[in-house]
Every structure is written in structure tokens, then in C-alpha cells.
Design an enzyme around this catalytic site. Structure first.
Site, PDB file in Angstrom:
ATOM      1  CG  HIS A  98      -1.817   1.219   1.260  1.00  0.00           C
ATOM      2  ND1 HIS A  98      -1.406   2.424   1.795  1.00  0.00           N
ATOM      3  CD2 HIS A  98      -3.082   1.419   0.813  1.00  0.00           C
ATOM      4  CE1 HIS A  98      -2.389   3.308   1.688  1.00  0.00           C
ATOM      5  NE2 HIS A  98      -3.414   2.727   1.096  1.00  0.00           N
TER       6      HIS A  98
ATOM      7  CD  GLU B  10       8.182   7.207  -6.061  1.00  0.00           C
ATOM      8  OE1 GLU B  10       8.216   6.337  -6.974  1.00  0.00           O
ATOM      9  OE2 GLU B  10       7.395   8.169  -6.062  1.00  0.00           O
TER      10      GLU B  10
ATOM     11  CG  LEU C 234      -3.493  -8.123   6.014  1.00  0.00           C
ATOM     12  CD1 LEU C 234      -3.491  -7.678   7.471  1.00  0.00           C
ATOM     13  CD2 LEU C 234      -2.598  -9.340   5.824  1.00  0.00           C
TER      14      LEU C 234
ATOM     15  N   GLY D 187     -10.926  -5.457  -1.222  1.00  0.00           N
ATOM     16  CA  GLY D 187     -11.326  -4.068  -1.052  1.00  0.00           C
ATOM     17  C   GLY D 187     -11.028  -3.310  -2.328  1.00  0.00           C
TER      18      GLY D 187
ATOM     19  CG  HIS E 132      -6.096  -0.116  -2.127  1.00  0.00           C
ATOM     20  ND1 HIS E 132      -6.061   1.076  -2.825  1.00  0.00           N
ATOM     21  CD2 HIS E 132      -5.997   0.208  -0.805  1.00  0.00           C
ATOM     22  CE1 HIS E 132      -5.959   2.078  -1.967  1.00  0.00           C
ATOM     23  NE2 HIS E 132      -5.924   1.578  -0.747  1.00  0.00           N
TER      24      HIS E 132
END
Length: 278
Positions: free
Chosen positions: A29, A65, A87, A90, A92
Site C-alpha cells: 500500500h 517509491e 489482508l 477491497g 485496492h
């Protein structure tokens, strides 16, 4: 033995090169906490140690990065399996990662997120034991004990389903109630979960940190623990095992070759594994 090693890679005795496996791209993330990036790099080092012949790369969704689009751009049109260091399902997993993959020239497949999976439960159990959870609990203590599984939270209902599944698996392992709770975007909060368990006569309440690495949410949740608070999942060896397991699952489904990724229809999941697949 019909294969030998060479300086240029593995070749067969008739000089045919073994096909290069798809690259593994771990998708994190991103975080403003420098400990998170350090943890991710250490975890990738463990993966490389287990599979020295596997190309392993890192890409972030935001904040750090390299960003995922930059990592994929450097791969050109090579094959790659993207393993989310997340985990649960969702936004993302369902949208961001597939859309970034679809915009790249690489031939990619997006694996399932890490959870739910028994290897995560192994890690959660180990972290609780490190924090002081009794490995041999008598029946009276068991009746007074419980765990709050503290997670980041998401507005996506599938994310809550996955977290509840992990809580159920951990409860089976420990023999005590395990209640999922969230730092943001979902309910119950950690405070609410602790109050509810206390009202049920559970006075020895531990907080299990369902976060991949240290950070703001993990610290805030740990501070609410009325008894013990476990460390985040971090670099426990089972985490590297799980990353490679998700990679292998996705790579095994590629058939004759990977296809250029396309973003799924809105509302669809980006991976092919069922919600509770392990």
C-alpha cells in the site's frame, strides 16, 4: 538429473533454456512510517532467499517509491504475477491494482490478497504468544479471555467478510472469542469491541495486530489494549511463505501464458479465487 546450472541460467542437456518464471511483483500500500518500508524490504529479502531464481520486484499503490506503474513499466512486456500485500479484498484489490496493471505493457495476473489464510493465523498466534498470551491456558483463564482482531477497516463489505473469516480461524486456534474491530471506515471500533467483551465477562482482552507492518493505525490500536497487545504480522516466516503461495496459485492458473490485464467490471473482484480460498 536432466538439467544443469550455468552462469547464464538453467539449461537442459540439449541446450534448451528452461522457461523463465513470471516475475513476482509484491504490491504494498505504502506508508509515511519508515518502519513500514523497512519491513516490506526485509520481507522481500525472505522471499528472494526462498526462491533465488525468481525475479522479485516491489511496487506501491501510493506514498512510497517505487510506484506500481513504474515497476511494471520497467518490466516491459514480460510476464508478472502481482501479489497484493493486503489482508483482504477491497477497493485496492478490486480496482486500483487491476487498473494499474491494465495500463502497463506487462502481461500480468493479479493474485488474491493474503487473507484469509491459515498462515496468517499462524502468524497472529505467534505474535500473541510473543506478547505474553499463555500457551497453556487453564479453563478458568480461558473463560475470562478474549481477543480483539484490530484491522485497518474498509467500506467494502467483502473486506469485512475476509476479516471475520480470519477472526473465526483465530478463535478456533485459541479457543476463545475473537472479535474483529477496525481503526477506520468500519465498525465496531476497537474501543467498542473491548467494551462488548468486557460486558460478557471477558476481562483478559488482548489486541491482535492485523497489520502487515508498524504504523499509525497499529500503534493506535495497540494503545487501547486493556491487557496485552501483539506486534504486527511483519517479517514472520509464514508471511514470506504466504506471498509465494499466492504467487504459485496465480501462476498455476496462467495456462500457456499470461494475458494482458484488464480492469474488471465495476463491482467485480480482480482475482479468481473464491472469497474464503486458502
Amino acid at each position: 538429473m536432466n538439467r544443469i546450472s550455468s552462469q547464464t541460467g538453467l539449461v537442459s542437456l540439449d541446450d534448451r533454456r528452461r522457461p523463465q518464471p513470471p516475475a513476482l511483483v509484491v504490491v504494498a500500500h505504502g506508508s509515511r512510517d519508515p518502519r513500514t518500508l523497512k519491513t516490506v524490504h526485509e520481507l522481500l529479502d525472505q522471499v528472494r532467499e526462498q526462491r533465488p531464481d525468481l525475479p522479485v520486484h516491489l511496487g506501491h499503490i501510493e506514498l512510497n517509491e517505487p510506484r506500481l506503474p513504474d515497476t511494471l513499466a520497467k518490466l516491459g512486456d514480460a510476464e508478472a504475477v502481482l501479489v497484493p500485500l493486503l489482508l483482504s479484498r477491497g477497493y485496492h484489490v478490486k480496482r486500483d491494482i487491476p487498473e494499474m496493471a491494465a495500463a502497463s505493457p506487462a502481461r500480468t495476473r493479479v493474485a488474491a490478497p493474503l487473507g484469509p489464510h491459515p498462515l496468517l493465523v499462524d502468524t497472529l498466534h505467534a505474535r500473541l504468544a510473543e506478547a505474553g498470551w499463555p500457551t497453556d491456558m487453564d479453563e478458568e483463564t480461558r473463560r475470562e479471555s478474549a481477543v480483539v482482531l484490530a484491522a485497518a477497516g474498509s467500506r467494502d463489505p467483502d473486506s469485512a467478510v475476509d476479516t471475520r473469516r480470519t477472526a473465526h480461524l483465530l478463535s478456533d486456534r485459541l479457543g476463545v472469542p475473537v472479535v474483529p474491530a477496525y481503526a477506520s471506515a468500519a465498525t465496531p471500533t476497537v474501543d467498542t469491541a473491548i467494551r462488548a467483551l468486557t460486558a460478557r465477562g471477558r476481562h483478559r482482552i488482548a489486541v491482535a495486530s492485523y497489520f502487515t507492518a508498524p504504523g499509525l493505525f497499529a500503534r493506535q490500536c495497540a494503545q487501547k489494549a486493556p491487557w496485552i497487545a501483539a506486534a504486527p504480522l511483519g517479517t514472520h516466516p509464514a508471511m514470506a511463505d504466504l506471498i509465494l503461495h499466492r504467487y504459485d496459485q496465480a501462476a498455476d492458473r496462467r495456462g500457456a501464458g499470461l494475458c494482458r490485464s484488464a480492469a474488471p467490471p465495476r463491482g467485480a473482484t480482480s482475482h479468481e479465487l473464491p472469497a474464503l480460498a486458502v
